[in-house]
Design an enzyme around this catalytic site. Sequence first.
Site, PDB file in Angstrom:
ATOM      1  N   TRP A  60       0.832  -1.222   0.000  1.00 41.67           N
ATOM      2  CA  TRP A  60       0.000   0.000   0.000  1.00 41.67           C
ATOM      3  C   TRP A  60       0.859   1.261   0.000  1.00 41.67           C
ATOM      4  O   TRP A  60       0.633   2.193   0.791  1.00 41.67           O
ATOM      5  CB  TRP A  60      -0.927   0.037   1.238  1.00 41.67           C
ATOM      6  CG  TRP A  60      -1.725  -1.193   1.425  1.00 41.67           C
ATOM      7  CD1 TRP A  60      -2.682  -1.684   0.593  1.00 41.67           C
ATOM      8  CD2 TRP A  60      -1.634  -2.120   2.516  1.00 41.67           C
ATOM      9  NE1 TRP A  60      -3.174  -2.860   1.100  1.00 41.67           N
ATOM     10  CE2 TRP A  60      -2.564  -3.141   2.269  1.00 41.67           C
ATOM     11  CE3 TRP A  60      -0.863  -2.168   3.680  1.00 41.67           C
ATOM     12  CZ2 TRP A  60      -2.733  -4.218   3.124  1.00 41.67           C
ATOM     13  CZ3 TRP A  60      -1.037  -3.224   4.530  1.00 41.67           C
ATOM     14  CH2 TRP A  60      -1.959  -4.236   4.260  1.00 41.67           C
TER      15      TRP A  60
ATOM     16  N   GLN B  19     -26.255  12.687  -0.136  1.00 41.44           N
ATOM     17  CA  GLN B  19     -27.677  12.631   0.218  1.00 41.44           C
ATOM     18  C   GLN B  19     -28.413  13.897  -0.255  1.00 41.44           C
ATOM     19  O   GLN B  19     -29.519  13.826  -0.790  1.00 41.44           O
ATOM     20  CB  GLN B  19     -27.801  12.466   1.741  1.00 41.44           C
ATOM     21  CG  GLN B  19     -29.206  12.158   2.233  1.00 41.44           C
ATOM     22  CD  GLN B  19     -29.687  10.782   1.792  1.00 41.44           C
ATOM     23  OE1 GLN B  19     -28.886   9.922   1.422  1.00 41.44           O
ATOM     24  NE2 GLN B  19     -30.991  10.577   1.797  1.00 41.44           N
TER      25      GLN B  19
ATOM     26  N   HIS C 111     -27.644  15.750  -2.740  1.00 40.55           N
ATOM     27  CA  HIS C 111     -27.745  15.692  -4.205  1.00 40.55           C
ATOM     28  C   HIS C 111     -28.760  14.646  -4.678  1.00 40.55           C
ATOM     29  O   HIS C 111     -29.098  14.620  -5.875  1.00 40.55           O
ATOM     30  CB  HIS C 111     -26.392  15.345  -4.835  1.00 40.55           C
ATOM     31  CG  HIS C 111     -25.438  16.501  -4.946  1.00 40.55           C
ATOM     32  ND1 HIS C 111     -24.772  17.042  -3.879  1.00 40.55           N
ATOM     33  CD2 HIS C 111     -25.022  17.214  -6.029  1.00 40.55           C
ATOM     34  CE1 HIS C 111     -23.990  18.024  -4.283  1.00 40.55           C
ATOM     35  NE2 HIS C 111     -24.126  18.163  -5.586  1.00 40.55           N
TER      36      HIS C 111
ATOM     37  N   GLY D 131     -30.318  11.490  -6.282  1.00 36.25           N
ATOM     38  CA  GLY D 131     -29.849  10.622  -7.369  1.00 36.25           C
ATOM     39  C   GLY D 131     -28.644  11.189  -8.099  1.00 36.25           C
ATOM     40  O   GLY D 131     -27.730  10.456  -8.498  1.00 36.25           O
TER      41      GLY D 131
ATOM     42  N   GLU E 181      -1.940   6.490   7.025  1.00 34.16           N
ATOM     43  CA  GLU E 181      -1.133   7.240   8.008  1.00 34.16           C
ATOM     44  C   GLU E 181      -1.688   7.101   9.425  1.00 34.16           C
ATOM     45  O   GLU E 181      -1.688   8.053  10.208  1.00 34.16           O
ATOM     46  CB  GLU E 181      -0.936   8.694   7.569  1.00 34.16           C
ATOM     47  CG  GLU E 181      -0.094   8.734   6.298  1.00 34.16           C
ATOM     48  CD  GLU E 181       0.611  10.027   6.025  1.00 34.16           C
ATOM     49  OE1 GLU E 181       0.934  10.753   6.966  1.00 34.16           O
ATOM     50  OE2 GLU E 181       0.857  10.312   4.834  1.00 34.16           O
TER      51      GLU E 181
HETATM   52  N1  CAA Z   1       7.964  10.073  18.231  1.00 32.24           N
HETATM   53  C1  CAA Z   1       9.124   9.512  18.656  1.00 32.24           C
HETATM   54  N2  CAA Z   1       9.181   8.298  19.229  1.00 32.24           N
HETATM   55  C2  CAA Z   1       8.029   7.624  19.360  1.00 32.24           C
HETATM   56  C3  CAA Z   1       6.796   8.138  18.940  1.00 32.24           C
HETATM   57  C4  CAA Z   1       6.794   9.417  18.362  1.00 32.24           C
HETATM   58  N3  CAA Z   1       5.667   9.990  17.923  1.00 32.24           N
HETATM   59  N4  CAA Z   1       5.828   7.236  19.189  1.00 32.24           N
HETATM   60  C5  CAA Z   1       6.421   6.186  19.759  1.00 32.24           C
HETATM   61  N5  CAA Z   1       7.753   6.416  19.861  1.00 32.24           N
HETATM   62  C6  CAA Z   1       8.769   5.552  20.465  1.00 32.24           C
HETATM   63  C7  CAA Z   1       8.400   5.180  21.896  1.00 32.24           C
HETATM   64  O1  CAA Z   1       8.876   6.150  22.820  1.00 32.24           O
HETATM   65  C8  CAA Z   1       9.091   3.844  22.060  1.00 32.24           C
HETATM   66  O2  CAA Z   1      10.458   4.030  22.337  1.00 32.24           O
HETATM   67  P1  CAA Z   1      11.113   3.586  23.763  1.00 32.24           P
HETATM   68  O3  CAA Z   1      10.820   2.124  23.914  1.00 32.24           O
HETATM   69  O4  CAA Z   1      12.561   3.905  23.609  1.00 32.24           O
HETATM   70  O5  CAA Z   1      10.420   4.410  24.794  1.00 32.24           O
HETATM   71  C9  CAA Z   1       8.997   3.243  20.694  1.00 32.24           C
HETATM   72  O6  CAA Z   1       8.798   4.314  19.782  1.00 32.24           O
HETATM   73  C10 CAA Z   1       7.882   2.240  20.552  1.00 32.24           C
HETATM   74  O7  CAA Z   1       6.665   2.932  20.867  1.00 32.24           O
HETATM   75  P2  CAA Z   1       5.354   2.205  21.382  1.00 32.24           P
HETATM   76  O8  CAA Z   1       5.703   1.269  22.498  1.00 32.24           O
HETATM   77  O9  CAA Z   1       4.347   3.259  21.651  1.00 32.24           O
HETATM   78  O10 CAA Z   1       4.977   1.320  20.107  1.00 32.24           O
HETATM   79  P3  CAA Z   1       3.673   0.500  19.779  1.00 32.24           P
HETATM   80  O11 CAA Z   1       4.063  -0.775  19.158  1.00 32.24           O
HETATM   81  O12 CAA Z   1       2.785   0.460  20.978  1.00 32.24           O
HETATM   82  O13 CAA Z   1       2.994   1.369  18.592  1.00 32.24           O
HETATM   83  C11 CAA Z   1       1.672   3.064  17.553  1.00 32.24           C
HETATM   84  C12 CAA Z   1       2.647   2.674  18.682  1.00 32.24           C
HETATM   85  C13 CAA Z   1       1.346   4.509  17.827  1.00 32.24           C
HETATM   86  C14 CAA Z   1       0.414   2.249  17.581  1.00 32.24           C
HETATM   87  C15 CAA Z   1       2.422   2.925  16.196  1.00 32.24           C
HETATM   88  O14 CAA Z   1       2.691   1.567  15.905  1.00 32.24           O
HETATM   89  C16 CAA Z   1       1.654   3.522  15.039  1.00 32.24           C
HETATM   90  O15 CAA Z   1       1.665   4.742  14.863  1.00 32.24           O
HETATM   91  N6  CAA Z   1       1.026   2.689  14.207  1.00 32.24           N
HETATM   92  C17 CAA Z   1       0.385   3.155  12.973  1.00 32.24           C
HETATM   93  C18 CAA Z   1       1.369   3.159  11.858  1.00 32.24           C
HETATM   94  C19 CAA Z   1       0.933   4.046  10.730  1.00 32.24           C
HETATM   95  O16 CAA Z   1       0.516   5.165  10.903  1.00 32.24           O
HETATM   96  N7  CAA Z   1       1.080   3.528   9.529  1.00 32.24           N
HETATM   97  C20 CAA Z   1       0.792   4.289   8.364  1.00 32.24           C
HETATM   98  C21 CAA Z   1       1.686   3.877   7.255  1.00 32.24           C
HETATM   99  S1  CAA Z   1       2.379   5.183   6.366  1.00 32.24           S
HETATM  100  C22 CAA Z   1       1.229   5.622   5.219  1.00 32.24           C
HETATM  101  O17 CAA Z   1       0.075   5.316   5.292  1.00 32.24           O
HETATM  102  C23 CAA Z   1       1.838   6.504   4.202  1.00 32.24           C
HETATM  103  C24 CAA Z   1       1.105   6.622   2.947  1.00 32.24           C
HETATM  104  O18 CAA Z   1       1.499   6.038   1.954  1.00 32.24           O
HETATM  105  C25 CAA Z   1       0.024   7.629   2.829  1.00 32.24           C
END
Ligand code: CAA
Length: 380
Positions: free
Chosen positions: A156, A336, A338, A340, A363
């Site tokens: 994706w 809605q 608009h 049809g 994202e």
């Molecule tokens: N900034 C810096 N560091 C961060 C952070 C941030 N915003 N968020 C988390 N971290 C760090 C944490 O501090 C942690 O580090 P430490 O262990 O050293 O403290 C580490 O990262 C791991 O963090 P979590 O334990 O919070 O991780 P998690 O597994 O619980 O996941 C989550 C957190 C927020 C759910 C994350 O996995 C997430 O954002 N998931 C969604 C991913 C996403 O948005 N994907 C989209 C793909 S890109 C896309 O869509 C682009 C496109 O083409 C349009």
Amino acid sequence: MNFEFTEEQLMIQQSARDYAQRELMKDVIHRDEHCEFPVQHIKNLAELGFMGMLVSPQYGGSGLDTISYVLAIEEISKIDASVGVIISVNNSLVCYELEEFGTEEQKQKYLVPLAKGEKLGAFLLSEPEAGSDATSQHTKAIENGDHYILNGTKNWITNGGSADTYIVIAQTHPEKGHKGINAFIVERKTKGVSVGIHENKMGMRSSDTHSVMFTDVIVPKENRLSDDGMGFKIAMKTLEGGRIGIASQALGIASGALDFATKYAKERKTFGTEIINHQAIAFKLADMATEIEAARFLCLKAAWLKDKHQPYGTASAMAKLYTAETAMKATTEAVQIHGGYGYVKEYHVERLMRDAKLTQIYEGTSEIQKIIISRALSGK
Ligand code: CAA
């Protein structure tokens, strides 16, 4: 508190609006129907400075603030949200990451052409089994002398087939969990990189979405971003800004739907009067306008915090969550209103409704934004 935009911000907004209404509008339905990537429009928008809006002039960018960025993405996405996401990914996921975390050599070699729009970028985090759960990376980059050997599949990927420059997130030390993840700059033309089929999507059909495969791809060590093991944090930090871009895109979709619906409601007559005079329709428009204004303030607040170098991760999650939900609701109501006509392509609102759906997913889904917001509330 100041609710006024600067002259420069208003000028950027007007420039984006003019281009969107004069140029993007002409062929947006055709591009959507034929999944046609807007090659010429992206070139034109690059000449106008929109591909490196947030990058400093020193690296070929326009050096604008994030408020201007929100205003521009909104105007473009009102008419063509696919163009909105192409610009957003290049600016906030790729250029930002290079400017913030790259070395001087990496910036000169990769950021400058991306900011000028001579090249296009993509951000490769998601995988078949790692979407929301982004630490579960299966793509591996194994150290081998002065380079890494990269293997795996990304899914994706916005701009996946058109981009020249990829930022690839990969696991280098699986035993270290997220601390063993790194981010790499990989050129699409590198041997061993192949692009999968174009995804036949419900919406955002003229932005190209592909899987990308890596088979024994040699990545020089100097193409790793930042210190060893920082890749996951870099990606998370980058997504904080990316979500302002997607929130602005969702805002554009919602306000575009409101514009189309209001215009239609003033023209269409039923029971002897324009339908805007029926309270059932007028109240829908009033709700849409109010929610869109609230969404706009959330976007601008997140942008303002970023510009002031204050923490903006929670604010950008709130902006992304609320604008995506608002876009889905507003576009559904616009169809809605608009009736049809809303269900056929020439009235635009069915496309906006299909486009809106993706803003709740990419994202970080709406549910992921709620995780980020609720963790901030609990002090984690
Ligand atoms: N900034 C810096 N560091 C961060 C952070 C941030 N915003 N968020 C988390 N971290 C760090 C944490 O501090 C942690 O580090 P430490 O262990 O050293 O403290 C580490 O990262 C791991 O963090 P979590 O334990 O919070 O991780 P998690 O597994 O619980 O996941 C989550 C957190 C927020 C759910 C994350 O996995 C997430 O954002 N998931 C969604 C991913 C996403 O948005 N994907 C989209 C793909 S890109 C896309 O869509 C682009 C496109 O083409 C349009």
